[in-house]
Design an enzyme around this catalytic site. Structure first.
Site, mmCIF file in Angstrom:
data_model
loop_
_atom_site.group_PDB
_atom_site.id
_atom_site.type_symbol
_atom_site.label_atom_id
_atom_site.label_comp_id
_atom_site.label_asym_id
_atom_site.label_seq_id
_atom_site.Cartn_x
_atom_site.Cartn_y
_atom_site.Cartn_z
ATOM 1 N N GLY A 128 37.669 -54.806 18.211
ATOM 2 C CA GLY A 128 36.617 -53.976 17.613
ATOM 3 C C GLY A 128 37.111 -52.657 17.059
ATOM 4 C CB SER A 131 40.335 -48.938 9.661
ATOM 5 O OG SER A 131 40.902 -49.975 8.887
ATOM 6 C CD GLN A 280 59.702 -56.830 -28.028
ATOM 7 O OE1 GLN A 280 58.543 -56.713 -28.425
ATOM 8 N NE2 GLN A 280 60.715 -56.223 -28.614
ATOM 9 C CD GLU A 364 53.756 -49.412 11.015
ATOM 10 O OE1 GLU A 364 54.057 -48.255 10.684
ATOM 11 O OE2 GLU A 364 54.553 -50.215 11.524
ATOM 12 C CB THR A 366 44.021 -50.761 5.110
ATOM 13 O OG1 THR A 366 43.059 -49.694 5.177
ATOM 14 C CG2 THR A 366 43.770 -51.759 6.227
HETATM 15 C C1 LIG Z 1 50.835 -59.182 11.174
HETATM 16 C C2 LIG Z 1 50.177 -57.977 11.746
HETATM 17 C C3 LIG Z 1 50.893 -57.171 12.632
HETATM 18 C C4 LIG Z 1 50.262 -56.081 13.239
HETATM 19 N N1 LIG Z 1 50.963 -55.346 14.174
HETATM 20 C C5 LIG Z 1 50.303 -54.405 14.902
HETATM 21 C C6 LIG Z 1 50.948 -53.754 15.998
HETATM 22 O O1 LIG Z 1 52.118 -53.998 16.300
HETATM 23 N N2 LIG Z 1 50.237 -52.867 16.704
HETATM 24 C C7 LIG Z 1 48.939 -52.553 16.432
HETATM 25 O O2 LIG Z 1 48.348 -51.744 17.140
HETATM 26 N N3 LIG Z 1 48.296 -53.152 15.381
HETATM 27 C C8 LIG Z 1 48.941 -54.071 14.619
HETATM 28 N N4 LIG Z 1 48.315 -54.701 13.581
HETATM 29 C C9 LIG Z 1 46.933 -54.358 13.281
HETATM 30 C C10 LIG Z 1 46.769 -53.599 11.960
HETATM 31 O O3 LIG Z 1 47.287 -52.310 12.063
HETATM 32 C C11 LIG Z 1 45.269 -53.639 11.607
HETATM 33 O O4 LIG Z 1 44.977 -54.985 11.275
HETATM 34 C C12 LIG Z 1 44.934 -52.703 10.472
HETATM 35 O O5 LIG Z 1 45.030 -51.358 10.885
HETATM 36 C C13 LIG Z 1 43.517 -52.935 9.920
HETATM 37 O O6 LIG Z 1 42.579 -53.027 10.942
HETATM 38 P P1 LIG Z 1 41.577 -54.280 10.951
HETATM 39 O O7 LIG Z 1 42.394 -55.512 10.825
HETATM 40 O O8 LIG Z 1 40.708 -54.167 12.134
HETATM 41 O O9 LIG Z 1 40.728 -54.129 9.631
HETATM 42 P P2 LIG Z 1 39.377 -53.284 9.472
HETATM 43 O O10 LIG Z 1 39.559 -51.901 10.016
HETATM 44 O O11 LIG Z 1 38.237 -54.070 9.983
HETATM 45 O O12 LIG Z 1 39.275 -53.166 7.880
HETATM 46 C C14 LIG Z 1 38.759 -54.210 7.068
HETATM 47 C C15 LIG Z 1 38.664 -53.666 5.636
HETATM 48 O O13 LIG Z 1 37.774 -52.521 5.613
HETATM 49 C C16 LIG Z 1 38.450 -51.401 5.068
HETATM 50 N N5 LIG Z 1 37.992 -50.181 5.734
HETATM 51 C C17 LIG Z 1 37.912 -49.931 7.058
HETATM 52 N N6 LIG Z 1 37.483 -48.672 7.266
HETATM 53 C C18 LIG Z 1 37.291 -48.110 6.046
HETATM 54 C C19 LIG Z 1 36.872 -46.834 5.577
HETATM 55 N N7 LIG Z 1 36.552 -45.846 6.423
HETATM 56 N N8 LIG Z 1 36.799 -46.630 4.249
HETATM 57 C C20 LIG Z 1 37.126 -47.609 3.377
HETATM 58 N N9 LIG Z 1 37.548 -48.841 3.742
HETATM 59 C C21 LIG Z 1 37.637 -49.081 5.059
HETATM 60 C C22 LIG Z 1 39.935 -51.651 5.350
HETATM 61 O O14 LIG Z 1 40.761 -50.903 4.472
HETATM 62 C C23 LIG Z 1 40.011 -53.156 5.113
HETATM 63 O O15 LIG Z 1 40.105 -53.398 3.732
HETATM 64 C C24 LIG Z 1 48.924 -55.766 12.918
HETATM 65 C C25 LIG Z 1 48.235 -56.546 12.007
HETATM 66 C C26 LIG Z 1 48.823 -57.656 11.437
HETATM 67 C C27 LIG Z 1 48.017 -58.501 10.490
#
Ligand SMILES: Cc1cc2nc3c(=O)[nH]c(=O)nc-3n(C[C@H](O)[C@H](O)[C@H](O)COP(=O)(O)OP(=O)(O)OC[C@H]3O[C@@H](n4cnc5c(N)ncnc54)[C@H](O)[C@@H]3O)c2cc1C
Length: 384
Positions: A128, A131, A280, A364, A366
């Protein structure tokens, strides 16, 4: 800052040779088997890659940010899964201990991280809380000289291999924000800690992620990073800020590799009686990629130098991560286009890079989160 150009040149030369002679030939097999052979891991350890950022006093190479960038530009010339194994340890996995750990914590863990005996993971994201990491729900409640941890961490890189986890958990459940979060070092094998099944990913096969589950996991209080509660979110953000420059350097390296492969193909492949590199419209794709790579490379080196000078590089680190990861995606797309149908076929390798680099825009922070950091810093500066 480059401390000794000759020493750095020798290190970068050794990494370039290792990449060229050992890793590039292994790329396809690693993608097929989803495993990096032990022999290659041993060679990474022997090269000192696991100790890259660990200070010399603790047995590492103690590279500066600029030196780290130079090594990552070289490492980027192959499948990014190789970097993931040691890069996550020297990057986000161990930086919390390095930046904010007590002397006892540094002495206990850094030497073993430097040799590669211990792999470190960084456990921030939750089902949950992605980001919006500050909303994390995993709790660590003090009970005598332990903390009792409960919660689930998601998508944790290297979790199946990690010896230690830098864990961010809420020590003050009444404080729902960043101030209630503390950072811990949790050893694998601690009762109550378990690892979920490996995630099936779009790319970067050979690098593994999984859930990390804590069920009444008792962590000694001495494992609280820096010995202070409420500092964990700040530690995580400092770690990620540095990690963004590191990832941006890898993006530049991989983009250089993809462009080189595309150029090699373009000067070989003939259509309409001439090499496609003469068209080109193909040249435009090559030139745009070259210019964007040059821009990203310059940004990353500049940000690294500024960080080495002790400047606040929050904005620069996010600019690098945003631009370099998006640039890498564009270069991957053009490289596939230049390969034509072959770009879509696994044997040619470029579709693998196309899938591998998609991750750079997601983890790290998005691209949207980088935009938010950059704009927030701009508005703060304009209004203070
Ligand atoms: C292969 C892989 C390795 C990873 N390794 C690690 C790790 O080692 N340690 C760790 O802790 N995490 C790790 N992660 C987690 C990763 O950091 C998160 O997946 C990432 O930060 C995004 O979070 P979420 O997936 O919950 O997406 P969400 O936060 O749910 O975001 C979904 C979408 O909404 C957008 N969004 C969210 N909030 C906002 C906002 N305020 N304004 C505009 N757009 C927004 C995001 O940009 C995205 O496009 C890993 C992820 C993957 C896929």
């Amino acid at each position: 800052m480059i401390r000794d150009p000759q020493t750095l040149d020798a290190l970068v030369d050794a990494v370039e040779r290792f990449v060229r002679e050992r890793l590039v030939p292994a790329e396809a097999a690693v993608a097929e088997t989803d495993e990096i052979p032990d022999e290659l891991v041993r060679e990474m350890k022997a090269l000192g890659l696991f100790g890259l950022t660990v200070p010399e006093a603790y047995g590492g190479l103690g590279v500066t940010m600029e030196e780290e960038v130079m090594v990552m530009l070289a490492m980027g010339q192959t499948s990014p899964c190789f970097r993931s194994l040691f890069g996550t340890t020297v990057g986000i996995g161990s930086q919390g201990i390095l930046l904010d750990g007590t002397e006892a914590q540094k002495k206990k863990y850094l030497p073993r991280l430097a040799t590669g005996e211990l792999i470190a993971s960084f456990a921030l994201t939750e089902p949950g809380a992605g980001s919006d990491a500050a909303s994390l729900r995993t709790t660590a409640i003090r009970d005598g000289d332990h903390y009792v941890v409960n919660g689930t961490k998601r998508f944790i890189t290297n979790a199946p291999h990690a010896g230690i986890f830098t864990l961010m958990a809420r020590t003050d459940p009444a404080n729902k924000g960043a101030g209630g979060v503390s950072a811990f070092i949790v050893e694998a094998g601690t009762p109550g800690l378990s690892i979920g099944k490996r995630d099936k990913k779009m790319g970067q096969r050979g690098a593994h992620t999984a859930d990390v589950i804590f069920e009444n996991c008792r962590v000694p209080a001495s494992q609280l990073i820096g010995g202070k509660e409420g500092q964990g979110f700040k530690t995580a953000m400092k770690v990620l800020e540095k990690g963004r420059i590191h990832i941006a350097a890898i993006c530049v390296g991989v983009a250089e590799r993809m462009l080189r492969d595309a150029l090699d193909y373009a000067v070989e492949r003939e259509q309409f009686g001439q090499r496609i590199a003469e068209f080109q419209l193909v040249q435009a794709m090559l030139a745009d990629s070259k210019a964007e790579i040059y821009a990203a490379r310059s940004m990353v080196i500049d940000a690294a130098r500024k960080r080495d000078e002790g400047l606040d590089v929050s904005t620069e680190a996010s600019c690098c991560k945003l631009f370099a990861s998006e640039m890498c995606g564009r270069v991957a797309d053009r490289a596939v286009q230049i390969f034509g149908g072959a770009g879509y076929i696994a044997d040619y390798g470029i579709e693998r890079f196309y899938r591998d680099v998609r991750l750079f825009r997601l983890y790290e922070g998005t691209s949207q989160i980088q935009q938010i950091v950059i704009a927030r810093n701009m508005v703060r500066e304009a209004t203070q």
